[in-house]
Design an enzyme around this catalytic site. Structure first.
Site, PDB file in Angstrom:
ATOM      1  CE  LYS A  31      -3.904  -2.317   2.090  1.00 22.44           C
ATOM      2  NZ  LYS A  31      -4.356  -2.784   0.821  1.00 22.44           N
ATOM      3  CB  CYS A  32       4.235   1.757  -0.677  1.00 22.16           C
ATOM      4  SG  CYS A  32       5.615   2.880  -0.868  1.00 22.16           S
ATOM      5  N   GLY A  33       3.146   4.216  -2.426  1.00 24.98           N
ATOM      6  CA  GLY A  33       3.207   4.857  -3.735  1.00 24.98           C
ATOM      7  C   GLY A  33       4.186   4.188  -4.679  1.00 24.98           C
TER       8      GLY A  33
END
Length: 162
Positions: free
Chosen positions: A36-38
């Site tokens: 759930k990271c850019g």
């Protein structure tokens, strides 16, 4: 602290432990990952490297971690499903692990000892290239994508060294 990359084992995301000794003679690209990271779309680039260079001796190893921004909250099953469904990940994945500080797993303590203070992961998707003889040859911050020319050149150099 172990002195050899090949003395290290890490728990796998699903199944048997992963032994670095199994990678003797191969180039290993290690990345601390999060779902759930850019930077999560970098999974695609890591998978491409695994698909393209794996037959020539590259191993890509993902190490999920919730150490940065709580961006890997899932269970092993959720991480596996997300990686395979969203990015087609088929390379080996370790169990969710700590990659920084006093709780860092031995693999990341070894990488820090080899690469020095600047190589310590300060976010998700730091990437480390380990040579065929078990030496850290290069590392990259999340700003360097897996499909960048710098990353590919580093992997190709490591693969040419025998």
């Amino acid at each position: 602290m172990t002195s050899s990359f090949y003395d290290l084992d890490i728990p796998a995301l699903c199944g048997e432990p992963i032994s670095m000794a199994d990678f003797k003679g191969k180039v290993v690209l290690i990345a601390n990952t999060a779902s759930k990271c850019g930077f999560t779309p970098q999974y695609e680039g890591l998978q491409h490297l695994w698909s393209h260079y794996g037959k020539n001796g590259l191993v890509v190893l993902g190490v999920p971690s919730n150490d940065f921004g709580q961006q890997e909250p899932g269970t092993a099953s959720e991480i596996q499903t997300s990686c395979s469904r969203n990015y087609g990940v088929s390379f080996p994945m370790a169990a969710k692990s700590h990659v920084k500080g006093k709780d860092a797993i031995p693999l990341f303590r070894w990488l820090a000892a080899q690469g020095g203070m600047l190589s310590l992961p300060r976010w998700n998707f730091y990437k480390y290239v380990v040579s065929r003889d078990g030496k850290l040859t290069n590392w990259f911050t999340p700003l360097t994508s897996p499909d960048s020319g710098r990353m590919k050149a580093s992997i190709q150099r490591a693969m040419m060294d025998r």
